[in-house]
Design an enzyme around this catalytic site. Sequence first.
Site, mmCIF file in Angstrom:
data_model
loop_
_atom_site.group_PDB
_atom_site.id
_atom_site.type_symbol
_atom_site.label_atom_id
_atom_site.label_comp_id
_atom_site.label_asym_id
_atom_site.label_seq_id
_atom_site.Cartn_x
_atom_site.Cartn_y
_atom_site.Cartn_z
ATOM 1 N N GLU A 128 0.833 -1.192 0.000
ATOM 2 C CA GLU A 128 0.000 0.000 0.000
ATOM 3 C C GLU A 128 0.878 1.255 0.000
ATOM 4 O O GLU A 128 2.045 1.188 0.408
ATOM 5 C CB GLU A 128 -0.941 -0.005 1.209
ATOM 6 C CG GLU A 128 -1.908 -1.168 1.165
ATOM 7 C CD GLU A 128 -3.013 -1.046 2.201
ATOM 8 O OE1 GLU A 128 -2.989 -0.095 3.005
ATOM 9 O OE2 GLU A 128 -3.903 -1.922 2.189
ATOM 10 N N SER A 133 6.831 -2.509 3.223
ATOM 11 C CA SER A 133 7.013 -3.863 3.746
ATOM 12 C C SER A 133 6.235 -4.116 5.034
ATOM 13 O O SER A 133 6.156 -5.254 5.488
ATOM 14 C CB SER A 133 8.507 -4.131 3.994
ATOM 15 O OG SER A 133 9.231 -4.108 2.772
ATOM 16 N N TRP A 157 2.170 -0.621 -6.688
ATOM 17 C CA TRP A 157 3.237 -1.459 -7.239
ATOM 18 C C TRP A 157 2.724 -2.868 -7.540
ATOM 19 O O TRP A 157 3.381 -3.869 -7.237
ATOM 20 C CB TRP A 157 4.455 -1.514 -6.306
ATOM 21 C CG TRP A 157 5.234 -0.243 -6.294
ATOM 22 C CD1 TRP A 157 5.331 0.648 -5.270
ATOM 23 C CD2 TRP A 157 6.001 0.305 -7.378
ATOM 24 N NE1 TRP A 157 6.116 1.720 -5.643
ATOM 25 C CE2 TRP A 157 6.540 1.535 -6.940
ATOM 26 C CE3 TRP A 157 6.285 -0.123 -8.691
ATOM 27 C CZ2 TRP A 157 7.342 2.339 -7.742
ATOM 28 C CZ3 TRP A 157 7.076 0.680 -9.490
ATOM 29 C CH2 TRP A 157 7.593 1.896 -9.014
ATOM 30 N N THR A 159 2.143 -5.535 -10.163
ATOM 31 C CA THR A 159 2.615 -5.920 -11.494
ATOM 32 C C THR A 159 1.524 -6.662 -12.253
ATOM 33 O O THR A 159 0.791 -7.467 -11.676
ATOM 34 C CB THR A 159 3.866 -6.810 -11.367
ATOM 35 O OG1 THR A 159 4.875 -6.100 -10.653
ATOM 36 C CG2 THR A 159 4.399 -7.194 -12.736
ATOM 37 N N ARG A 246 10.188 -15.042 -3.308
ATOM 38 C CA ARG A 246 11.581 -14.642 -3.121
ATOM 39 C C ARG A 246 12.534 -15.555 -3.870
ATOM 40 O O ARG A 246 13.578 -15.098 -4.356
ATOM 41 C CB ARG A 246 11.888 -14.586 -1.627
ATOM 42 C CG ARG A 246 11.239 -13.361 -0.993
ATOM 43 C CD ARG A 246 11.146 -13.382 0.501
ATOM 44 N NE ARG A 246 10.452 -12.171 0.959
ATOM 45 C CZ ARG A 246 9.993 -11.974 2.174
ATOM 46 N NH1 ARG A 246 10.143 -12.927 3.094
ATOM 47 N NH2 ARG A 246 9.366 -10.854 2.490
ATOM 48 N N ARG A 271 37.131 -6.302 -27.520
ATOM 49 C CA ARG A 271 37.678 -4.960 -27.344
ATOM 50 C C ARG A 271 39.168 -5.027 -27.022
ATOM 51 O O ARG A 271 39.603 -5.782 -26.157
ATOM 52 C CB ARG A 271 36.932 -4.261 -26.194
ATOM 53 C CG ARG A 271 37.499 -2.912 -25.797
ATOM 54 C CD ARG A 271 37.204 -1.841 -26.820
ATOM 55 N NE ARG A 271 37.524 -0.519 -26.305
ATOM 56 C CZ ARG A 271 37.464 0.595 -27.013
ATOM 57 N NH1 ARG A 271 37.082 0.546 -28.289
ATOM 58 N NH2 ARG A 271 37.756 1.750 -26.466
ATOM 59 N N GLY A 343 32.497 3.559 -21.973
ATOM 60 C CA GLY A 343 31.461 4.457 -22.479
ATOM 61 C C GLY A 343 30.302 3.720 -23.109
ATOM 62 O O GLY A 343 29.144 4.159 -23.010
ATOM 63 N N GLU A 366 9.607 -7.969 -3.414
ATOM 64 C CA GLU A 366 9.255 -9.098 -2.537
ATOM 65 C C GLU A 366 9.846 -8.943 -1.139
ATOM 66 O O GLU A 366 10.275 -9.923 -0.521
ATOM 67 C CB GLU A 366 9.720 -10.429 -3.145
ATOM 68 C CG GLU A 366 9.109 -10.769 -4.476
ATOM 69 C CD GLU A 366 7.620 -11.048 -4.390
ATOM 70 O OE1 GLU A 366 7.228 -12.141 -3.961
ATOM 71 O OE2 GLU A 366 6.848 -10.145 -4.747
ATOM 72 N N GLU A 370 16.748 -5.268 3.435
ATOM 73 C CA GLU A 370 16.817 -4.996 4.866
ATOM 74 C C GLU A 370 15.831 -5.896 5.619
ATOM 75 O O GLU A 370 16.143 -6.420 6.699
ATOM 76 C CB GLU A 370 16.513 -3.515 5.129
ATOM 77 C CG GLU A 370 17.619 -2.556 4.685
ATOM 78 C CD GLU A 370 17.774 -2.480 3.164
ATOM 79 O OE1 GLU A 370 18.916 -2.299 2.700
ATOM 80 O OE2 GLU A 370 16.749 -2.619 2.436
#
Length: 388
Positions: A128, A133, A157, A159, A246, A271, A343, A366, A370
């Site tokens: 919400e 979380s 959020w 999906t 998760r 390269r 670059g 998900e 933290e």
Amino acid sequence: MSTLDILSEAERDIVGVVRDFVDKEVRPVVRELEHGDIYPEALIAQMKRLGVFGLAVPAEYGGTPVSAPCFVLVTEELARGWMSLAGAMGGHTVVAELLLRHGTEEQKRRFLPPMASGEIRATMALTEPGGGSDLQAMRTVARRDGEGYRVDGTKTWITNSRRSGLIALLCKTDPAASPPHKGMSLLLVEHGPGLTVSRDLPKLGYKGVESCELSFDCYRAGPDAVLGGVEGRGFAQMMRGLETGRLQVAARALGVGRAALEDSLAYAQQREAFGRPIWQHQSIGNYLADMATSLSAARQLTLHAAREADAGRRVDMEAGMAKLFASETALQIAVNAVRIHGGHGYSTEFDVERYFRDAPLMIVGEGTNEIQRDVITRRLIERGGLDT
């Protein structure tokens, strides 16, 4: 030993089919779709034909069930091509598993067959605007009356919210319950009067698939809408569902990290600087070595959690570890891929800048990393340390 050796022959074939799909159908068009923020209708249709949306659904309901490690590796392949494609089936799979584990037989037979074919796609509605979380602080309420439930509140959020035919909505059916989680239920809701997709959220990455706010204003849900038919179990049900979510996010991170590593390996061989390929310069070689080592460790951690889930164990700690480590690894690999490309890594003509924009989603999706650390610590204390 190949990673695929842990799978059955049939499951190896499934991963191979998805890998071919990514190489032949996704990678040639992904840059145009992603930069235009275009919903991948044709690619989603092919995923339906391949049976991707039925990988968590038993055969009796029309699916092609696979092991959790196979699901992880399929998700990795999709994310290697375009992380948004993995996102298009992530919440769908969580809802399928919620139905299988907790749904009534009527709910299973109503929703699982069309979900297996992709005719109905599903998503979750948890977050919400003011909660993040902290799910127990949610304000979306479903009030029981004689005709079912009246739902009011806002989710954000979410999906695939415009295109999902089924939404697993976490809400409060008893706002006065103490502690709050005992008053929370999961409602199986569909689009209809009172449910509005109020706005599409602008995003740094994760293009193509929509992430929206949902507004419930006197939305009516039937009396049989509660998952499993019993109120007050929604928080516990969703916490188990997020273990699968998760794992899926960890697998997405593996795909993004692998794509960034593969592009970096190819570029470092092509390269040249100071008369030799840049991989021969120690600073670039060190990046490649660290990227490959971290990615391999993240994959093994994720597959370990997947095997534990298949064994029927709680994997909130293991899935949290996998999600934490794999997402941080993908972010670091994406940054180092930009360094290796110089670059060109900052140019929209190369895919590396897309990995750089997509990778941060996994450290917050998900449940933020933290939060994962909090979960891991609590489980370590409860279990008395790591299992041996």
